[in-house]
Design a protein around this motif. Structure first.
Motif, PDB file in Angstrom:
ATOM      1  N   GLU A   4      44.897  62.910 -55.738  1.00  0.00           N
ATOM      2  CA  GLU A   4      44.288  62.804 -54.246  1.00  0.00           C
ATOM      3  C   GLU A   4      45.384  63.425 -53.209  1.00  0.00           C
ATOM      4  OE1 GLU A   4      43.939  60.114 -56.139  1.00  0.00           O
ATOM      5  OE2 GLU A   4      41.986  59.056 -55.739  1.00  0.00           O
ATOM      6  N   ASP A   5      46.512  62.965 -53.374  1.00  0.00           N
ATOM      7  CA  ASP A   5      47.588  63.545 -52.550  1.00  0.00           C
ATOM      8  C   ASP A   5      47.889  65.109 -52.838  1.00  0.00           C
ATOM      9  OD1 ASP A   5      47.988  60.801 -51.730  1.00  0.00           O
ATOM     10  OD2 ASP A   5      49.087  60.342 -53.303  1.00  0.00           O
ATOM     11  N   LEU A   6      47.422  65.870 -53.892  1.00  0.00           N
ATOM     12  CA  LEU A   6      47.698  67.090 -54.101  1.00  0.00           C
ATOM     13  C   LEU A   6      47.039  67.898 -53.366  1.00  0.00           C
ATOM     14  CD1 LEU A   6      47.678  66.937 -57.954  1.00  0.00           C
ATOM     15  CD2 LEU A   6      49.666  67.287 -56.646  1.00  0.00           C
ATOM     16  N   ARG A   7      47.668  68.749 -52.657  1.00  0.00           N
ATOM     17  CA  ARG A   7      46.885  69.598 -51.862  1.00  0.00           C
ATOM     18  C   ARG A   7      46.019  70.616 -52.311  1.00  0.00           C
ATOM     19  NH1 ARG A   7      44.660  70.292 -47.576  1.00  0.00           N
ATOM     20  NH2 ARG A   7      44.728  72.155 -46.387  1.00  0.00           N
ATOM     21  N   VAL A   8      46.279  71.184 -53.668  1.00  0.00           N
ATOM     22  CA  VAL A   8      45.540  71.872 -54.332  1.00  0.00           C
ATOM     23  C   VAL A   8      44.136  71.088 -54.750  1.00  0.00           C
ATOM     24  CG1 VAL A   8      46.457  71.411 -56.850  1.00  0.00           C
ATOM     25  CG2 VAL A   8      45.478  73.353 -56.390  1.00  0.00           C
ATOM     26  N   PHE A  61      44.213  70.738 -68.870  1.00  0.00           N
ATOM     27  CA  PHE A  61      43.187  70.466 -67.812  1.00  0.00           C
ATOM     28  C   PHE A  61      43.363  71.633 -66.586  1.00  0.00           C
ATOM     29  CE2 PHE A  61      42.071  67.113 -70.707  1.00  0.00           C
ATOM     30  CZ  PHE A  61      40.728  67.132 -70.355  1.00  0.00           C
ATOM     31  N   LEU A  62      44.610  71.735 -66.249  1.00  0.00           N
ATOM     32  CA  LEU A  62      44.730  72.736 -65.235  1.00  0.00           C
ATOM     33  C   LEU A  62      44.352  74.070 -65.657  1.00  0.00           C
ATOM     34  CD1 LEU A  62      48.102  71.528 -64.004  1.00  0.00           C
ATOM     35  CD2 LEU A  62      46.184  71.078 -62.691  1.00  0.00           C
ATOM     36  N   SER A  63      44.658  74.376 -67.001  1.00  0.00           N
ATOM     37  CA  SER A  63      44.254  75.452 -67.442  1.00  0.00           C
ATOM     38  C   SER A  63      42.666  75.943 -67.225  1.00  0.00           C
ATOM     39  CB  SER A  63      44.485  75.839 -69.090  1.00  0.00           C
ATOM     40  OG  SER A  63      44.118  76.857 -69.514  1.00  0.00           O
ATOM     41  N   TYR A  64      42.077  74.596 -67.693  1.00  0.00           N
ATOM     42  CA  TYR A  64      40.448  74.751 -67.351  1.00  0.00           C
ATOM     43  C   TYR A  64      40.140  75.006 -66.029  1.00  0.00           C
ATOM     44  CZ  TYR A  64      40.355  72.237 -72.002  1.00  0.00           C
ATOM     45  OH  TYR A  64      40.378  71.857 -73.408  1.00  0.00           O
ATOM     46  N   SER A  65      40.770  74.357 -65.039  1.00  0.00           N
ATOM     47  CA  SER A  65      40.701  74.316 -63.568  1.00  0.00           C
ATOM     48  C   SER A  65      40.729  75.816 -63.128  1.00  0.00           C
ATOM     49  CB  SER A  65      41.554  73.222 -62.880  1.00  0.00           C
ATOM     50  OG  SER A  65      41.177  73.324 -61.668  1.00  0.00           O
ATOM     51  N   LYS A  66      41.666  76.418 -63.721  1.00  0.00           N
ATOM     52  CA  LYS A  66      41.895  77.847 -63.286  1.00  0.00           C
ATOM     53  C   LYS A  66      40.920  78.666 -63.643  1.00  0.00           C
ATOM     54  CE  LYS A  66      46.243  81.068 -63.576  1.00  0.00           C
ATOM     55  NZ  LYS A  66      45.317  82.056 -63.226  1.00  0.00           N
ATOM     56  N   GLY A  67      40.359  78.456 -65.070  1.00  0.00           N
ATOM     57  CA  GLY A  67      39.601  79.264 -65.585  1.00  0.00           C
ATOM     58  C   GLY A  67      38.167  79.167 -64.669  1.00  0.00           C
ATOM     59  N   SER A  68      37.806  77.799 -64.060  1.00  0.00           N
ATOM     60  CA  SER A  68      36.689  77.562 -63.303  1.00  0.00           C
ATOM     61  C   SER A  68      37.038  78.507 -62.148  1.00  0.00           C
ATOM     62  CB  SER A  68      36.564  76.065 -62.912  1.00  0.00           C
ATOM     63  OG  SER A  68      36.264  75.565 -64.312  1.00  0.00           O
ATOM     64  N   SER A 101      44.063  79.286 -57.535  1.00  0.00           N
ATOM     65  CA  SER A 101      44.441  79.899 -58.903  1.00  0.00           C
ATOM     66  C   SER A 101      45.832  80.060 -59.010  1.00  0.00           C
ATOM     67  CB  SER A 101      43.856  81.222 -59.258  1.00  0.00           C
ATOM     68  OG  SER A 101      44.157  81.526 -60.550  1.00  0.00           O
ATOM     69  N   ARG A 102      46.522  80.497 -57.744  1.00  0.00           N
ATOM     70  CA  ARG A 102      47.884  80.733 -57.766  1.00  0.00           C
ATOM     71  C   ARG A 102      48.517  79.281 -57.764  1.00  0.00           C
ATOM     72  NH1 ARG A 102      46.649  85.370 -54.356  1.00  0.00           N
ATOM     73  NH2 ARG A 102      46.244  84.149 -52.737  1.00  0.00           N
ATOM     74  N   MET A 103      47.985  78.516 -56.914  1.00  0.00           N
ATOM     75  CA  MET A 103      48.719  77.092 -56.636  1.00  0.00           C
ATOM     76  C   MET A 103      48.479  76.409 -58.098  1.00  0.00           C
ATOM     77  SD  MET A 103      46.666  75.984 -53.015  1.00  0.00           S
ATOM     78  CE  MET A 103      47.410  74.437 -53.076  1.00  0.00           C
ATOM     79  N   ILE A 104      47.247  76.460 -58.932  1.00  0.00           N
ATOM     80  CA  ILE A 104      47.265  75.942 -60.348  1.00  0.00           C
ATOM     81  C   ILE A 104      48.178  76.612 -61.123  1.00  0.00           C
ATOM     82  CG2 ILE A 104      45.864  75.424 -62.235  1.00  0.00           C
ATOM     83  CD1 ILE A 104      43.364  75.639 -60.133  1.00  0.00           C
ATOM     84  N   SER A 105      48.572  77.777 -60.920  1.00  0.00           N
ATOM     85  CA  SER A 105      49.466  78.216 -61.844  1.00  0.00           C
ATOM     86  C   SER A 105      50.915  77.742 -61.421  1.00  0.00           C
ATOM     87  CB  SER A 105      49.655  79.989 -61.670  1.00  0.00           C
ATOM     88  OG  SER A 105      48.379  80.321 -62.212  1.00  0.00           O
TER      89      SER A 105
END
Length: 115
Positions: A4-8, A61-68, A101-105
């Motif tokens: 919850e603390d992550l800005r992304v 899971f971050l990769s899944y998020s980026k795909g979404s 997407s940039r933030m997740i990367s």
């Protein structure tokens, strides 16, 4: 720290809420279902990955998020073309998905550095 603390996570959850509210009254049920699911998937996968035990799982899971993010962006283009989202709002959401997407990367790269 918590997810919850992550800005992304915060920004992706805000985007999901905005999209959900925008499509709440939509009669385009197929698009409404798909676009809200992909929007919800971004923050959900960030949270799920964060709660996993290993950096490898978190990154997956971050990769899944980026795909979404890409899936949502595609759906926004379509929603705009069929008149479900005005051009100004579509442009705003498209830019937000690109930034997410940039933030997740960047987060994925920082996790790779843990290894």
């Amino acid at each position: 720290m918590r997810f919850e603390d992550l800005r992304v996570w915060q920004r992706s959850a805000d985007l999901a809420c905005e999209i959900y509210l925008h499509f709440k009254q939509s009669k385009e049920f197929g698009l409404k279902d798909q676009i809200t699911r992909s929007a919800l998937s971004i923050s959900s996968n960030i949270a799920e990955g964060y709660e996993r035990v290993t950096p490898k799982d978190y990154t997956r899971f971050l990769s899944y998020s980026k795909g979404s993010c890409g899936e949502l962006r595609s759906q926004i283009y379509i929603a705009s073309k069929i008149g479900e989202v005005d051009t100004t709002k579509a442009t705003e959401w498209i830019e937000e998905t690109r930034e997410l997407s940039r933030m997740i990367s960047a987060l994925m790269k920082s996790i790779d550095a843990w290894k």
